[in-house]
Design a protein around this motif. Structure first.
Motif, PDB file in Angstrom:
ATOM      1  N   LEU A 172       0.830  -1.207   0.000  1.00 30.52           N
ATOM      2  CA  LEU A 172       0.000   0.000   0.000  1.00 30.52           C
ATOM      3  C   LEU A 172       0.862   1.253   0.000  1.00 30.52           C
ATOM      4  CD1 LEU A 172      -3.203  -0.327   2.215  1.00 30.52           C
ATOM      5  CD2 LEU A 172      -3.012   0.077  -0.236  1.00 30.52           C
ATOM      6  N   TYR A 173       1.961   1.236   0.742  1.00 34.13           N
ATOM      7  CA  TYR A 173       2.862   2.386   0.751  1.00 34.13           C
ATOM      8  C   TYR A 173       3.674   2.476  -0.538  1.00 34.13           C
ATOM      9  CZ  TYR A 173       2.036   3.230   5.739  1.00 34.13           C
ATOM     10  OH  TYR A 173       1.473   3.521   6.953  1.00 34.13           O
ATOM     11  N   SER A 199      -6.544  -8.424   1.953  1.00 33.20           N
ATOM     12  CA  SER A 199      -5.093  -8.323   1.874  1.00 33.20           C
ATOM     13  C   SER A 199      -4.422  -9.659   2.156  1.00 33.20           C
ATOM     14  CB  SER A 199      -4.590  -7.269   2.872  1.00 33.20           C
ATOM     15  OG  SER A 199      -3.208  -7.059   2.723  1.00 33.20           O
ATOM     16  N   VAL A 200      -3.362  -9.922   1.396  1.00 39.97           N
ATOM     17  CA  VAL A 200      -2.504 -11.083   1.623  1.00 39.97           C
ATOM     18  C   VAL A 200      -1.180 -10.550   2.146  1.00 39.97           C
ATOM     19  CG1 VAL A 200      -1.277 -13.019   0.577  1.00 39.97           C
ATOM     20  CG2 VAL A 200      -3.594 -12.418  -0.212  1.00 39.97           C
ATOM     21  N   GLU A 208       1.341  -7.686   0.855  1.00 38.44           N
ATOM     22  CA  GLU A 208       1.969  -7.838  -0.453  1.00 38.44           C
ATOM     23  C   GLU A 208       0.953  -7.804  -1.600  1.00 38.44           C
ATOM     24  OE1 GLU A 208       4.146 -11.485  -0.524  1.00 38.44           O
ATOM     25  OE2 GLU A 208       2.363 -12.730  -0.809  1.00 38.44           O
ATOM     26  N   THR A 209      -0.295  -8.102  -1.316  1.00 38.30           N
ATOM     27  CA  THR A 209      -1.379  -7.919  -2.282  1.00 38.30           C
ATOM     28  C   THR A 209      -2.566  -7.353  -1.528  1.00 38.30           C
ATOM     29  OG1 THR A 209      -0.693  -9.747  -3.716  1.00 38.30           O
ATOM     30  CG2 THR A 209      -2.978  -9.027  -3.888  1.00 38.30           C
ATOM     31  N   THR A 210      -3.020  -6.206  -1.946  1.00 36.38           N
ATOM     32  CA  THR A 210      -4.114  -5.566  -1.214  1.00 36.38           C
ATOM     33  C   THR A 210      -5.144  -4.993  -2.182  1.00 36.38           C
ATOM     34  OG1 THR A 210      -2.685  -5.028   0.654  1.00 36.38           O
ATOM     35  CG2 THR A 210      -4.724  -3.797   0.457  1.00 36.38           C
ATOM     36  N   THR A 223      -9.864  -1.309  -6.602  1.00 36.86           N
ATOM     37  CA  THR A 223      -8.429  -1.109  -6.811  1.00 36.86           C
ATOM     38  C   THR A 223      -7.634  -2.291  -6.274  1.00 36.86           C
ATOM     39  OG1 THR A 223      -7.784  -0.059  -4.704  1.00 36.86           O
ATOM     40  CG2 THR A 223      -8.884   1.340  -6.335  1.00 36.86           C
ATOM     41  N   VAL A 224      -6.465  -2.497  -6.871  1.00 41.18           N
ATOM     42  CA  VAL A 224      -5.575  -3.546  -6.397  1.00 41.18           C
ATOM     43  C   VAL A 224      -4.131  -3.099  -6.570  1.00 41.18           C
ATOM     44  CG1 VAL A 224      -5.556  -4.735  -8.635  1.00 41.18           C
ATOM     45  CG2 VAL A 224      -4.962  -5.997  -6.552  1.00 41.18           C
ATOM     46  N   ALA A 225      -3.306  -3.489  -5.611  1.00 37.04           N
ATOM     47  CA  ALA A 225      -1.864  -3.267  -5.685  1.00 37.04           C
ATOM     48  C   ALA A 225      -1.196  -4.549  -5.204  1.00 37.04           C
ATOM     49  CB  ALA A 225      -1.451  -2.091  -4.799  1.00 37.04           C
ATOM     50  N   SER A 226      -0.140  -4.965  -5.899  1.00 37.34           N
ATOM     51  CA  SER A 226       0.496  -6.224  -5.513  1.00 37.34           C
ATOM     52  C   SER A 226       1.948  -6.272  -5.956  1.00 37.34           C
ATOM     53  CB  SER A 226      -0.255  -7.410  -6.137  1.00 37.34           C
ATOM     54  OG  SER A 226       0.388  -8.634  -5.803  1.00 37.34           O
TER      55      SER A 226
END
Length: 319
Positions: A172-173, A199-200, A208-210, A223-226
């Motif tokens: 996330l950061y 979140s994982v 690491e995956t959110t 939204t996704v970030a990984s």
């Protein structure tokens, strides 16, 4: 024209591969000095060979107009505050702080010191990014029903600082300031409601995956970030009258490459083309001109605060 003299704080990958070449090509600013705990690293990105191994020595240099901070996340706020209290303008890598309270503290210091303080979310300066924002806010797409955003990559070594919880690691950061917050600035920062987070976590403890989903009025945001799935990115806006799409693997990190924006209105599809640009240089030059009294656009601190508030709410669910 007056030249803006930069002091770099940190001499890592981002400074070396992004801001160093950007400012080296600039006719607005120049790198005056570099401060790093590693003098050898500092020397590699100090064109004049002027280096400091103590940050406060750089802040005390009367020739430095502003500093660029590219330290690990947890060090952004305390170092930025020291620089601003020394009277230096500050361009700081994202995130500005580890929570909204820290960002508010830094904002107060910037106001009291009368200096410019800006988060270096460089994609916001890309012409394609600014164009999709313009299209959404113009009303051409009608009421916005849905926004989808993603930014992912994989292959991080366990020793990478992005995975270190003691210095502000976590996806996330790292990528959240791109994909997770995109709906906010596209929709001009309405209230966030119906927030849900999946979140994982990495074995080291950071996310690491959110996936962060929320609503902005009647707009559904997904939204996704990984950092553990193949690299991809997208930003897709669906409205009542049409859509705008930034597709491919460079939606949030297009640099020195052609890019496209697909716009569909009332069934008619058009493709807008954007030539190669370095948003890092646009950002740095806008910042320098703004600090010297110009009217160039820089991302307001009020937006950085809203991003931090969203992250606070997301982390509350992760924990």
């Amino acid at each position: 024209m007056t030249t803006f003299k930069w002091g770099f704080v940190g001499a890592g990958m981002i400074a070396k591969k992004a801001l160093y070449p950007a400012i080296s090509r600039s006719n607005v600013g120049e790198i005056h000095a570099v401060a790093s705990r590693d003098a050898d690293k500092a020397m590699t990105i100090s064109p004049k060979g002027k280096i400091y191994t103590d940050y406060d020595q750089l802040f005390a240099d009367p020739e430095v107009d502003g500093v660029y901070i590219s330290l690990p996340n947890a060090f952004h706020l305390p170092v930025a505050i020291r620089a601003m209290k020394a009277g230096k303008h500050v361009l700081c890598e994202k995130p500005l702080g580890m929570n909204a309270a820290e960002v508010r503290e830094a904002m107060a210091v910037a106001e009291a010191a009368g200096v410019l303080f800006v988060e270096a979310s460089w994609n916001r300066w890309h012409p394609r990014t600014q164009r999709i924002e313009e299209i959404v806010k113009s009303g051409q797409l009608g009421a916005i029903k849905r926004i989808r955003a993603a930014f992912t990559y994989d292959g991080l070594d366990d020793a990478n600082i992005r995975l270190d919880p003691t210095i502000g690691g976590g996806i996330l950061y790292d990528l959240g300031p791109y994909s997770t917050v995109a709906p906010l600035w596209l929709m001009d920062f309405p209230e966030v409601t119906e927030l849900s987070v999946q979140s994982v976590k990495h074995r080291g403890g950071v996310d690491e995956t959110t996936r962060v989903n929320y609503k902005l009025g009647n707009t559904v945001c997904e939204t996704v970030a990984s950092c553990n799935v193949p690299e991809t990115s997208w930003l897709i806006v669906d409205g009542e009258k049409g859509s705008a799409k930034m597709l491919g693997d460079n939606v949030f990190n297009s640099r020195h490459a052609d890019s496209k924006l697909e716009v569909t209105i009332d069934g008619k599809v058009s493709i807008e083309h954007f030539g190669p640009v370095d948003p890092y240089q646009v950002m740095a030059d806008n910042f320098a001109r703004k600090a010297m009294g110009g009217n160039d656009w820089v991302m307001p601190l009020s937006q950085s605060l809203r991003f931090a508030e969203l992250f606070d709410a997301a982390f509350a669910q992760i924990k």
